[in-house]
Design an enzyme around this catalytic site. Structure first.
Site, short mmCIF file in Angstrom:
data_model
loop_
_atom_site.label_atom_id
_atom_site.label_comp_id
_atom_site.label_asym_id
_atom_site.label_seq_id
_atom_site.Cartn_x
_atom_site.Cartn_y
_atom_site.Cartn_z
N GLU A 176 0.27 16.73 -37.33
CA GLU A 176 0.79 16.18 -36.15
C GLU A 176 1.89 15.44 -35.88
OE1 GLU A 176 -2.73 13.78 -35.57
OE2 GLU A 176 -3.97 15.36 -35.76
N GLU A 230 -9.46 23.50 -37.15
CA GLU A 230 -10.42 22.28 -36.83
C GLU A 230 -11.23 22.86 -35.54
OE1 GLU A 230 -8.54 18.60 -36.83
OE2 GLU A 230 -7.04 19.12 -38.45
N ASP A 241 -13.90 23.18 -32.62
CA ASP A 241 -14.88 22.89 -32.05
C ASP A 241 -14.82 22.84 -30.46
OD1 ASP A 241 -13.42 20.43 -31.63
OD2 ASP A 241 -14.40 19.25 -32.98
N ASN A 297 0.17 21.64 -39.47
CA ASN A 297 -1.11 21.72 -38.48
C ASN A 297 -0.94 20.55 -37.37
OD1 ASN A 297 -3.98 22.33 -38.47
ND2 ASN A 297 -4.38 20.15 -39.03
N HIS A 357 -9.13 21.70 -30.79
CA HIS A 357 -10.30 20.96 -30.31
C HIS A 357 -10.31 21.09 -28.72
CE1 HIS A 357 -10.75 19.04 -34.29
NE2 HIS A 357 -9.65 18.57 -34.35
O1 9MR Z 1 -13.02 14.07 -38.10
C1 9MR Z 1 -12.23 13.10 -38.85
C2 9MR Z 1 -12.86 11.75 -38.49
O2 9MR Z 1 -14.17 11.62 -39.32
C3 9MR Z 1 -12.20 10.63 -38.85
O3 9MR Z 1 -12.59 9.42 -38.64
C4 9MR Z 1 -10.74 10.51 -38.29
C5 9MR Z 1 -9.57 9.97 -38.92
O4 9MR Z 1 -9.50 10.01 -40.11
O5 9MR Z 1 -10.05 12.11 -38.58
C6 9MR Z 1 -10.87 13.13 -38.02
O6 9MR Z 1 -10.34 14.45 -38.09
C7 9MR Z 1 -9.17 14.57 -37.78
C8 9MR Z 1 -8.18 15.45 -38.51
O7 9MR Z 1 -8.29 14.66 -39.72
C9 9MR Z 1 -6.91 15.79 -37.89
N1 9MR Z 1 -6.97 16.37 -36.56
C10 9MR Z 1 -7.98 15.67 -35.67
C11 9MR Z 1 -9.46 15.41 -36.22
C12 9MR Z 1 -10.35 14.74 -35.50
O8 9MR Z 1 -9.89 13.65 -35.02
#
Ligand code: 9MR
Length: 364
Positions: free
Chosen positions: A166, A274, A276, A209, A245
């Site tokens: 990101e 990722e 969903d 990513n 997402h």
């Molecule tokens: O699903 C993850 C969530 O449990 C955490 O609280 C959050 C912060 O660390 O990160 C979420 O995963 C993210 C991923 O690492 C990067 N892309 C977006 C995902 C969803 O927020």
């Protein structure tokens, strides 16, 4: 053999067929709720993965062991939803905490799964270790050490990494995100992280990513520019992770296809990293109605089909779902709304969404 398995079986060896049959028998014996013992990983010629909680997390698969049977049966790739992020692995300048991630790597190995590492460099305030925020020394050397120590530790056990996560700000016009790393090192921090990761494990596939690169054209274009620049200067990058997402009705499948193709045309691997599919963006649902479940099924099917059709087999890094059951999705907490974005219900039975993925994988 179940008719859904037809296409996938064509390309399988005898050993593969024995495995499939054995899996179906095993599932039947276990009273699996998955239709006819259908096993996602057996239907795909690329890794099929899932994000899991591990370590001490509330839903850690080492604590809530009831999820293990389904994970082991359906998936052949794991990613830590949290415990391999910067703060977890590198809490102090001279201290790395690898125990939880080592346990996950062992679990993956024991169950014949690959492990994808997520994520070496990521900007959110709560993800960057406090010591790093206060760091006043040589940022090049510090970042190099961060990446190198982690990648070297897992070399041979982590197949691929999200090296940078990101880094693009999608405001129009898109630009590099003004993160702490950017402030300290300019955009060079991104390529330096890739170079350090490659030096530490030349065999690992290295990914960039991001989210919304499949939906916001200016963000996609900016990313493509970064890829082209990296390729022209031989910065070691092997693939792009599209987080995906997505919503049930956004973005358009045409834009998704265009995004996959643009990356595939540049010779890079593509992961759906990722996945969903949110259904309740308007907050008007109090349960997943049959009609919405069918729309979600169709959406999963068109996304997986797009992946198969736009990304040549050799460039498919795989598809990873961001969680197992609806009850554990990050979306509910993040958006403060009910959501049902995944393939499995909370009792581990399949949803129509699962059938949509199966139908895409089998060309039904
Ligand atoms: O699903 C993850 C969530 O449990 C955490 O609280 C959050 C912060 O660390 O990160 C979420 O995963 C993210 C991923 O690492 C990067 N892309 C977006 C995902 C969803 O927020």
């Amino acid at each position: 053999m179940h008719k859904l398995m037809g296409r996938a079986v064509c390309g399988l060896s005898l050993a593969g067929m024995v495995f499939l049959t054995a899996t179906a028998v095993f599932a039947a014996e276990q009273g699996s709720d998955v239709p006819d013992g259908v096993v996602l990983k057996s239907l795909a010629v690329f890794p099929v993965g899932v994000a899991v909680s591990a370590g001490d997390e509330r839903r850690s698969l080492f604590k809530k062991t009831d999820q293990q049977a389904l994970i082991n049966r359906q998936f052949n790739s794991l990613v830590a939803a949290n415990i391999m992020k910067m703060r977890y692995l590198h809490p102090a300048e001279n201290r790395f905490t690898f125990d939880d991630a080592d346990a996950l790597a062992n679990y993956a190995k024991e169950h014949g799964m690959i492990l994808h590492g997520h994520a070496l460099v990521w900007h959110p305030d709560y993800q960057v270790p406090t010591w790093m925020k206060n760091y006043s020394g040589d940022w090049d050397a510090m970042l190099n050490n961060h990446v190198e120590q982690i990648v070297r530790h897992f070399a041979g056990r982590v197949a691929s990494w999200d090296v940078a996560n990101e880094v693009i700000d999608e405001k129009v016009p898109a630009a590099y995100r003004p993160s702490l790393f950017y402030q300290k090192m300019g955009k060079s921090y991104i390529e330096k992280a890739f170079i350090a990761a490659h030096a530490a494990d030349p065999a690992a596939d290295l990914y960039y990513n991001d989210f919304n690169t499949e939906s916001v054209p200016s963000k996609l274009d900016f990313m493509l520019g970064m890829i082209d620049d990296f390729k022209a200067r031989q910065i070691p990058i092997h693939g792009i992770g599209f987080q995906m997402h997505v919503d049930v009705d956004y973005p358009s499948i045409a834009q998704i296809r265009k995004s996959f193709k643009a990356v595939a045309d540049r010779g890079l691997k593509v992961r759906i990293s990722e996945l969903d599919v949110a259904v309740n963006k308007h907050k008007n649902l109090t349960s997943l109605t049959p009609a919405v479940a069918m729309a979600q099924k169709a959406r999963y099917k068109e996304i997986v089909t797009a992946y198969l059709e736009e990304v040549p087999a050799a460039q498919r890094g795989g598809i990873t779902f961001w969680g197992v059951i609806d009850g554990e999705t990050w979306l509910s907490g993040f958006h403060k709304r009910a959501e049902w974005p995944l393939l499995f219900k909370d009792d581990y039975t399949t949803k129509p969404a699962f059938d949509g993925v199966v139908e895409a994988l089998t060309g039904k």
